[in-house]
Design an enzyme around this catalytic site. Structure first.
Site, PDB file in Angstrom:
ATOM      1  N   ASP A 195       0.854  -1.178   0.000  1.00 32.80           N
ATOM      2  CA  ASP A 195       0.000   0.000   0.000  1.00 32.80           C
ATOM      3  C   ASP A 195       0.897   1.236   0.000  1.00 32.80           C
ATOM      4  O   ASP A 195       1.860   1.324   0.788  1.00 32.80           O
ATOM      5  CB  ASP A 195      -0.902  -0.005   1.239  1.00 32.80           C
ATOM      6  CG  ASP A 195      -1.907   1.127   1.210  1.00 32.80           C
ATOM      7  OD1 ASP A 195      -2.980   0.956   0.615  1.00 32.80           O
ATOM      8  OD2 ASP A 195      -1.609   2.199   1.783  1.00 32.80           O
ATOM      9  N   ASN A 239      -3.125  12.966  -3.935  1.00 29.49           N
ATOM     10  CA  ASN A 239      -4.361  13.312  -4.646  1.00 29.49           C
ATOM     11  C   ASN A 239      -4.940  14.635  -4.160  1.00 29.49           C
ATOM     12  O   ASN A 239      -5.386  15.478  -4.954  1.00 29.49           O
ATOM     13  CB  ASN A 239      -5.397  12.197  -4.453  1.00 29.49           C
ATOM     14  CG  ASN A 239      -5.153  11.024  -5.377  1.00 29.49           C
ATOM     15  OD1 ASN A 239      -4.569  11.179  -6.450  1.00 29.49           O
ATOM     16  ND2 ASN A 239      -5.591   9.843  -4.969  1.00 29.49           N
ATOM     17  N   ASP A 243      -2.535   9.549 -10.445  1.00 27.96           N
ATOM     18  CA  ASP A 243      -2.557   8.480 -11.447  1.00 27.96           C
ATOM     19  C   ASP A 243      -1.161   8.220 -12.001  1.00 27.96           C
ATOM     20  O   ASP A 243      -0.779   7.066 -12.256  1.00 27.96           O
ATOM     21  CB  ASP A 243      -3.500   8.848 -12.591  1.00 27.96           C
ATOM     22  CG  ASP A 243      -4.959   8.877 -12.142  1.00 27.96           C
ATOM     23  OD1 ASP A 243      -5.248   8.397 -11.033  1.00 27.96           O
ATOM     24  OD2 ASP A 243      -5.805   9.385 -12.915  1.00 27.96           O
ATOM     25  N   GLU A 298      -4.890   2.513  -3.931  1.00 30.72           N
ATOM     26  CA  GLU A 298      -3.429   2.543  -4.006  1.00 30.72           C
ATOM     27  C   GLU A 298      -2.812   1.263  -3.437  1.00 30.72           C
ATOM     28  O   GLU A 298      -1.646   1.245  -3.060  1.00 30.72           O
ATOM     29  CB  GLU A 298      -2.875   3.762  -3.251  1.00 30.72           C
ATOM     30  CG  GLU A 298      -3.139   3.765  -1.757  1.00 30.72           C
ATOM     31  CD  GLU A 298      -4.454   4.454  -1.384  1.00 30.72           C
ATOM     32  OE1 GLU A 298      -4.549   4.914  -0.247  1.00 30.72           O
ATOM     33  OE2 GLU A 298      -5.371   4.541  -2.225  1.00 30.72           O
TER      34      GLU A 298
END
Length: 728
Positions: A594, A602, A611, A637
């Protein structure tokens, strides 16, 4: 649909294994059909009383004797199978026990035959042996940061891990009493003990150790030196209980009957010294000193000349890569590729001395500044034309027709000299030649059969066919710069030890093609051509349909943002691997990773930047894992890596490599991106959900402990908490 696809793949693998077994048996039967070894009356009577002979099969001693998906395999297994055919034996392999358990079984008569066993004084007390059928030198293996150990003498006072009951134990205990022994079940356990600091070194056969290093990602292990004491050379025989003298005599007759050609065939298949790999005895002391002084070897290769060589990221791919890998394993050299767009640029650079080695070059090229090894591959030269052209059975049919060729590494001078009537026109690439054939500027294109077949298969040039073959061949060798004659000598010795079987095998793995030759303009070939056209049409329609179905299928199993596998496929693969584990001696590791603080990326920089980071992480992971691992996006993620065949320690080691790669290679808008990892491995009775739950628990612990770390989860039967980790 995914389940159906996976089942088809599994069925295909099973059928492939079955077919390989049938072909192997056919070869064995064909080789001895005319020469079954006769037995005397006592031997025949003994076999009547003992209709089934039990033979030991180890789980993890490749490439000699191991078990793959429940099937005994390896050089010794092939050797025993050949003996069984020659002597009319009905054998049954016993798999699962450790080495010392096998020794106890042969001692008390519960096992008939031990393969690849060394004849030692201690064993002669209860065993009889055939004459040796194979020998392998032993090496000393340590971690890469250990520069203090190079010989057996350097091991005094150190802890050395070896398999319990292996012949090394007897030699070390009697002749090297200052060495501390850590006795474990097998060679893989020994390597893991060295990798994780429980032992200073291990001693083993280089072929076995290198195979385990590659398949279990133990990349921090290196060969430190050779065990020069001759007693550490594995001189392998077949052993039986001392009371079974008749069985020993039967097996010895079989050993005596095996021909050099049959041995060569098995050596080549398993890439062993007689036909696949030079060992330390192949090279002189001067050669060894020369190699020790070489840091690395610069290699000139083309970036787009497949299947011979090509660039994938910063890695070399193709036939050249596989050949250099063989040399690297033998010579312990590092080869660093320098990529060039065209063969002209490559040859110019090689002539200047910008690199030491050109791995694949035709001897007719005659490049100034290079000296050549002896040719090790002969590759047919063929003609490709448009699919509507007739097949060419006579070169005279090509008179006054323009044929394209690419000048460079593979010279076609011999063709020009023999057929001066040919109008050969230089083109920049095969794609350029295909375009000119379609435009009517060229009648055909001349190249090696491998290059044309690969181009047709990879680029979908279905309007191009192989229409003829020339008598000439390309004689392929290695080119070494003239300032490095010693390097050429060492490479030539290694190639001599390899023989031609290994290069041919590598070549055949990359090339699969058939081409048609015309006999005459008769109804025979016309009927054949008509049938071929019909079959080609049906094949093409079927190909397009399968291609469309594959595309649809791929969409359903691919994450649209990153292009990696999605959760749906990961669920299917994990379920399949757990089923395989439950069915037999098998393992699978699981990694959940992770990204750390990804929500901040973000929130602060926008989803486009986020992204981009996700895609960089995927590309970094793909650079590390191999084709056996299954990698995909689990959600958001979070990503998963399924590791077939790896235990907990090896999976943790892979996760640590991934952690370092991501933290160093992935540059997000806020700086280096890191990730936390949870790791577990299959335990008996596990379901896929059990593995995911434990990996998720370990991932949570990694986050709680500060992130950017790998956390391992121990077997559930011991404890439900995380007990070990890789510290940052």
């Amino acid at each position: 649909m995914i389940t159906r696809r996976l089942r088809r793949e599994g069925l295909f693998r099973q059928c492939s294994c079955w077919l390989a077994g049938v072909l192997c048996f056919w070869w064995l039967a064909a080789s001895v059909a005319a020469a079954v070894v006769p037995l005397d009356d006592k031997e025949r009577a003994w076999l009547v009383k003992h209709p089934v002979i039990t033979v030991h099969n180890e789980m993890n001693w490749p490439p000699f004797n191991f078990n793959q998906n429940g099937q005994p395999t390896g050089f010794s297994i092939d050797y025993m199978n050949l003996l069984a055919v020659k002597m009319g034996l009905n054998i049954r392999y016993v798999s699962g026990p450790e080495w010392d358990e096998f020794m106890a079984m042969i001692r008390d008569g519960r096992l008939d035959v031990m393969l690849n066993i060394v004849n030692t004084p201690g064993r002669r007390e209860f065993m009889s042996f055939t004459e040796p059928y194979l020998s392998s030198p032993s090496g000393i293996f340590v971690t890469r940061d250990n520069d203090s150990i190079h010989s057996l003498e350097d091991l005094n006072g150190k802890t050395v891990a070896i398999p319990r009951g292996f012949f090394f134990q007897e030699v070390l205990e009697t002749s090297y009493p200052k060495i501390k022994l850590l006795l474990e079940d097998d060679t893989l356990d020994n390597l893991e003990s060295v990798a994780f600091g429980r032992a200073d070194a291990t001693v083993g056969e280089p072929g076995v150790v290198q195979y385990l290093i590659d398949t279990h990602f133990l990349t921090n292990i290196k060969l430190a030196g050779q065990a020069t004491d001759r007693r550490f050379t594995s001189v392998m025989s077949i052993g039986v209980n001392k009371d079974q003298s008749i069985l020993r005599g039967i097996l010895q007759k079989g050993v005596d009957s095996i021909t050099p050609q049959e041995m060569q065939h098995m050596f080549a298949r398993w890439n062993l010294a007689a036909a696949g790999q030079a060992d330390a005895t192949t090279l002189s002391d001067e050669d060894q000193r020369y190699l020790a002084g070489l840091n690395d070897v610069q290699v000139c290769v083309q970036s787009d000349h497949m299947p011979y060589e090509g660039q994938s990221g910063d890695q070399l791919n193709g036939i050249s890569a596989d050949l250099l890998r063989q040399l690297s394993q033998t010579l312990k050299l590092s080869f660093h590729p320098r990529f060039y767009s065209t063969s002209a640029e490559l040859l110019e650079a090689a002539g200047r001395g910008d690199c030491d080695l050109v791995p694949l070059i035709a001897t007719a090229a005659g490049q100034s500044g290079l000296r050549y090894s002896k040719p090790f591959l002969d590759i047919p030269i063929v003609l490709a034309t448009g699919s509507d052209e007739i097949f060419v059975g006579d070169v005279q049919q090509l008179k006054d027709r323009k044929l394209g060729y690419v000048p460079g590494l593979f010279s076609f001078d011999a063709l020009k000299k023999r057929y001066p009537q040919l109008q050969l026109v230089a083109v920049s690439s095969m794609a350029d030649a295909v375009r000119r054939i379609r435009d009517g500027e060229l009648y055909g294109y001349v190249d090696s059969v491998a290059a044309i077949a690969y181009g047709m298969q990879q680029h979908g040039w279905y309007d191009i066919k192989i229409a003829g073959r020339f008598d000439e061949q390309l004689h392929i060798a290695m080119g070494v710069h003239s300032t490095a004659p010693h390097l050429l000598g060492v490479i030539q010795k290694t190639l001599n030890a390899m023989g031609t079987e290994v290069p041919k095998r590598i070549y055949n793995q990359w090339v699969s093609v058939r081409y048609v030759q015309s006999v005459d303009y008769t109804w025979i070939w016309r009927a054949g051509l008509a049938l071929a056209v019909l079959m080609a049409f049906l094949w093409y329609r079927n190909y397009q349909l399968k291609k469309f179905n594959r595309k649809l299928e791929r969409i359903t199993i691919t994450d649209p943002l990153t292009g990696v596998n999605n959760r749906k496929l990961l669920d299917e693969v994990l379920a399949r691997e757990v089923d395989l584990c439950a069915a037999g001696q098998y393992s699978v590791g699981l990694i959940l990773l992770d990204l750390d603080h990804f929500k901040l990326v973000n929130d602060r920089y926008g989803h486009q930047e986020g992204d981009a980071v996700l895609n960089m992480v995927c590309r970094s992971v793909e650079q590390v894992i191999n084709h056996k691992h299954v990698f995909g996006r689990w959600g958001g993620e979070e990503f998963m890596v399924i590791c077939p065949g790896l235990n907990l320690a090896a999976t943790g080691h892979l996760a640590e490599i991934l952690r370092r790669e991501i933290s160093q290679a992935v540059q997000g808008p806020a700086g280096n991106q890191t990730a936390s990892f949870g790791v577990t491995a299959y335990q008996r009775g596990d379901s896929g959900n059990d593995l995911i739950r434990r990996a998720d628990m370990a991932l949570y612990q990694a986050k709680e402990a500060g992130r950017n770390r790998v956390q391992l989860h121990t077997p559930a039967k011991q404890t439900s908490r995380v007990t070990s980790s890789f510290e940052v």
